[in-house]
Each structure stands twice: as C-alpha cells, then as structure tokens.
Design a protein around this motif. Structure first.
Motif, mmCIF file in Angstrom:
data_model
loop_
_atom_site.group_PDB
_atom_site.id
_atom_site.type_symbol
_atom_site.label_atom_id
_atom_site.label_comp_id
_atom_site.label_asym_id
_atom_site.label_seq_id
_atom_site.Cartn_x
_atom_site.Cartn_y
_atom_site.Cartn_z
ATOM 1 N N GLY A 17 0.814 -1.209 0.000
ATOM 2 C CA GLY A 17 0.000 0.000 0.000
ATOM 3 C C GLY A 17 0.849 1.261 0.000
ATOM 4 O O GLY A 17 0.524 2.240 -0.686
ATOM 5 N N ILE A 18 1.946 1.252 0.767
ATOM 6 C CA ILE A 18 2.854 2.402 0.787
ATOM 7 C C ILE A 18 3.462 2.613 -0.598
ATOM 8 O O ILE A 18 3.553 3.747 -1.093
ATOM 9 C CB ILE A 18 3.966 2.188 1.832
ATOM 10 C CG1 ILE A 18 3.374 2.154 3.248
ATOM 11 C CG2 ILE A 18 5.037 3.269 1.715
ATOM 12 C CD1 ILE A 18 2.742 3.448 3.697
ATOM 13 N N ARG A 19 3.880 1.523 -1.230
ATOM 14 C CA ARG A 19 4.461 1.621 -2.577
ATOM 15 C C ARG A 19 3.466 2.225 -3.555
ATOM 16 O O ARG A 19 3.818 3.088 -4.369
ATOM 17 C CB ARG A 19 4.897 0.233 -3.058
ATOM 18 C CG ARG A 19 5.513 0.234 -4.455
ATOM 19 C CD ARG A 19 5.877 -1.174 -4.888
ATOM 20 N NE ARG A 19 4.709 -2.053 -4.934
ATOM 21 C CZ ARG A 19 4.766 -3.358 -5.178
ATOM 22 N NH1 ARG A 19 5.942 -3.949 -5.372
ATOM 23 N NH2 ARG A 19 3.660 -4.094 -5.205
ATOM 24 N N SER A 20 2.216 1.803 -3.481
ATOM 25 C CA SER A 20 1.199 2.343 -4.379
ATOM 26 C C SER A 20 1.010 3.836 -4.152
ATOM 27 O O SER A 20 0.913 4.618 -5.109
ATOM 28 C CB SER A 20 -0.126 1.605 -4.170
ATOM 29 O OG SER A 20 -1.148 2.168 -4.973
ATOM 30 N N ARG A 21 0.971 4.242 -2.878
ATOM 31 C CA ARG A 21 0.760 5.668 -2.585
ATOM 32 C C ARG A 21 1.917 6.515 -3.093
ATOM 33 O O ARG A 21 1.727 7.646 -3.549
ATOM 34 C CB ARG A 21 0.593 5.872 -1.070
ATOM 35 C CG ARG A 21 0.386 7.333 -0.671
ATOM 36 C CD ARG A 21 -0.885 7.878 -1.292
ATOM 37 N NE ARG A 21 -1.077 9.295 -1.038
ATOM 38 C CZ ARG A 21 -0.617 10.279 -1.816
ATOM 39 N NH1 ARG A 21 0.113 9.989 -2.897
ATOM 40 N NH2 ARG A 21 -0.863 11.538 -1.532
ATOM 41 N N LEU A 22 3.123 5.985 -3.031
ATOM 42 C CA LEU A 22 4.291 6.749 -3.449
ATOM 43 C C LEU A 22 4.459 6.794 -4.968
ATOM 44 O O LEU A 22 4.966 7.785 -5.506
ATOM 45 C CB LEU A 22 5.557 6.149 -2.830
ATOM 46 C CG LEU A 22 5.750 6.341 -1.321
ATOM 47 C CD1 LEU A 22 6.881 5.448 -0.824
ATOM 48 C CD2 LEU A 22 6.039 7.795 -0.994
#
Length: 389
Positions: A343-348
């Motif tokens: 999820g963090i990767r997607s947001r970034l």
C-alpha cells in the motif's frame, strides 16, 4: 547579554571544534557539563541546562556573539582555554559586503523504534493525528534549541523529527560547513530525545536528510541553477575527513567559485522545476526548491509531505532489510507486513486523479534520487518469503 549578529551569520568553528574535541557530540550533553561546572565553581545566576543549550546553538552558528560574562567564563572552564583563544578574531576575512542568500532548512531525522515504541511514544507525547500526510501518522510539537520542531510517528515503528531553521549565509561553502556540523548534532539530539521515552535507539537507524526552501538567492540568473545544484550536493565543496576550520572553509570557497564558473552539474542530480515558475533539484544528498512564481509553484507543505512520506518508508524498509542482511528472517508485526508496504508503494508511485504536473515531477524526482523503490521491493519480497503480513 548577547548581541544579535544574524545579518553577518558565520559559524563559530572554534566553539564547535572545542565541543567536539571534548567528546560532546550533542549540545544537550555539553549544556549539562557547562551547568555542572557553573554550579561547582559557584557562578552566580548560572543558566538552566535548556537555556545553555539554546545559547550554545546561537553562539556556535554565529547568530549572536558571546558577550555575556557568564557564558564566556563557562566556555573557558569547559574547554580549558583563555578568552582570547575562544573569542578572539579567528579570521581577517571580511565578508560583510558579500551578497547573502536566505533559505528555510527542513531537516528530517528518522529513527526506527518499532510498533511498541511508536505506541508508547504517541501516548507519552500525547500526539494527535497528523493532517495532510500521505499515510496515517500522529504528530506533536517538540522543544528544540535550533528552531521549530515537530515529531511524527507512524504505527509501523518509524519516528521522524522535522526541524525547521531559517538560515542566512554568504557562501555555499558556509552552508556546507553548517550542514556537516549541524547534522552530527541533530542525530545525537534525536537519539537522546527518543531514549528518554523508549530507551536506547539503534544508532544505525538515525540519519538526517535536508530539503531546503530558498527564499532569497544571492546569485545572478546565469549562475542560479548551478548554485542550486551545489546546494543539493554541498559535500562536494568539503574534504571528507578534514576538520571544519577557517582554512578548510576558505578552500571550500575557492572550489565553490570554480564550480559556479563551470556551471556545475552531476549525473545524480535531477531537476523538477518549471521554467519561469520554479527552480528545483533533487539528489541523494538533499533537495532544494526556489519558487520563482509563488502563486503558481508548489507549496512548502507539499514538499514537506512528500519528504515525510519518502523518509518514513525509507527508514522502515531499511530496518527490515538490515535484518535480512544479518542473515535473519525479518520480524515485523503482521499488520505492517508486505501488504502494508504494498500500500505504501502504491501511494508513493501512482498518480492521483487531481495531482498537478508539478507535484508529479517532484514526487518522481524525489523517489528516484532517494533510491527508495529497490528497498521497497526487497523488503516486500523478504516479508512475502517469510509470510509476514
């Protein structure tokens, strides 16, 4: 009392080097020693430890001259030196007429303290949910002698001190020297500050990253971009292991002039400015942004939010990957495993529907130069292999 000399800010390298030679990496530790000496020698009206720490910052950075008799005596006792050694003229170079530049320095000081430490820190500091961030976290104000400071804590176990300082200097070399000296002190301060709440923190998890918002440049249009590129990689002006003293600073100024004349650039620096609107550069060493048209450029809060998101992910994945490099299966709470990082990767990495082109350029430049994506991929792979999250 002390005399404000902010208009001619120049670091007092004598005091800085004396403190470091005494083995006091942080000003807080040095302040405790000066307070102890003041009490032992019966110095009337010896200031409190917090007051001494703030005064040391102002003295060492050159914001004020050391004219107060109490502080002059405390310094002489602590460093076993004469007033002439500490406060005499150390340089005959007069740069009072040199054009000066002003910037607001945003320092991000992350540390990994684990989910339990994060929960304890949120409770102890009475942190509240932070607004305007890319992922859920809490924040609260922290007293710091050098400027405005806010503490951000992510539930996965990352804490970041965000320190804001207004800086005015006459050369890029002086900025490079200030950066090297202050970064060391900031790391030591963060470790001590966290230790009071969560116990000793792994020193390897603490670092300082700077993003600088240039408010008033001192260079012509022809050299502005080269100057900003140097600001994003200031260590290029300094020798690696040489102490910061006046001769080192003078040599750094010669290198500065040479690099400006050569229109300095580096393969690791990426531009994300827009002609006529902003001049902006990102590198592994730092980020610098100068709004040329403030009403149309990015805002300072947008840059800060991007860096907080990037540095929090960097610190968390670094903690995971260091466990892997030590030959261990990484241990994290299930709720902050590979799905959380996905999820963090997607947001970034993915664009928002209403994201502006300028914001997208900033986000991509900061991500690429931070080298975060390989760390994210490796951490996700390691956690998947061990079925964590």
């Amino acid at each position: 009392m002390s005399i404000d000399v902010r208009h001619s800010l120049k670091p007092n390298l004598v005091l800085v080097n004396q403190r470091q030679a005494a083995g006091w990496d942080s000003r807080k530790r040095a302040a405790r020693e000066l307070h102890r000496l003041g009490c032992e020698h019966g110095i009337k009206d010896t200031p409190t430890v917090p007051a001494i720490e703030k005064a040391m910052y102002r003295h060492e950075t050159g914001r004020v001259a050391v004219t107060d008799p109490i502080y002059r005596r405390l310094y002489c006792l602590a460093y076993r030196s004469t007033p002439h050694d500490l406060f005499g003229e150390v340089s005959h170079h007069d740069d009072s007429d040199r054009p000066r530049f002003s910037l607001r320095s945003h320092k991000f000081v992350p540390a990994y303290i684990g989910p339990t430490g994060a929960a304890h820190l949120r409770e102890q500091r009475r942190l509240e949910p932070a607004a305007g961030q890319w992922s859920d976290c809490d924040s609260g104000s922290v007293e710091h002698p050098e400027g405005q400071c806010e503490l951000f804590v992510w539930p996965c176990g990352v804490a970041i001190f965000h320190l804001i300082e207004d800086v005015e200097l006459g050369s890029l070399a002086a900025f490079a020297a200030w950066r090297r000296v202050s970064y060391s002190g900031n790391s030591a301060w963060a470790a001590e500050e966290l230790a009071t709440d969560v116990g000793p923190v792994d020193a390897e998890s603490i670092y300082v990253f700077g993003a600088h918002w240039l408010t008033a440049p001192a260079w012509s249009a022809g050299t502005l971009d080269a100057a900003l590129r140097i600001l994003s990689t200031p260590a290029v002006l300094l020798h690696r292991d040489r102490p910061i003293d006046d001769s080192h600073l003078a040599h750094a100024e010669l290198i500065e002039q040479s690099l400006l004349a050569e229109d300095y650039d580096h393969a690791g620096i990426e531009s994300f400015g827009l002609r006529g609107i902003s001049a902006a550069y990102a590198s592994w060493s730092g980020v610098v942004y100068h709004p040329l048209a403030p009403e149309r450029s990015l805002t300072e809060s947008e840059l800060v939010a991007c860096e907080l998101a990037t540095q929090s992910a960097w610190a968390y994945t670094d903690a995971i990957n260091r466990q892997t490099e030590q030959g261990r299966d990484p241990s994290v709470a299930d709720e902050y495993g590979w799905r959380y990082l996905r999820g963090i990767r997607s947001r970034l990495t993915t664009s928002r529907a209403l994201e502006t082109g300028q914001h997208q350029m900033m986000r991509k430049a900061i991500l690429r130069t931070s080298d975060l994506l390989p760390k994210l991929e490796h951490a996700i792979e390691s956690l998947r292999d061990t079925d964590r999250g």
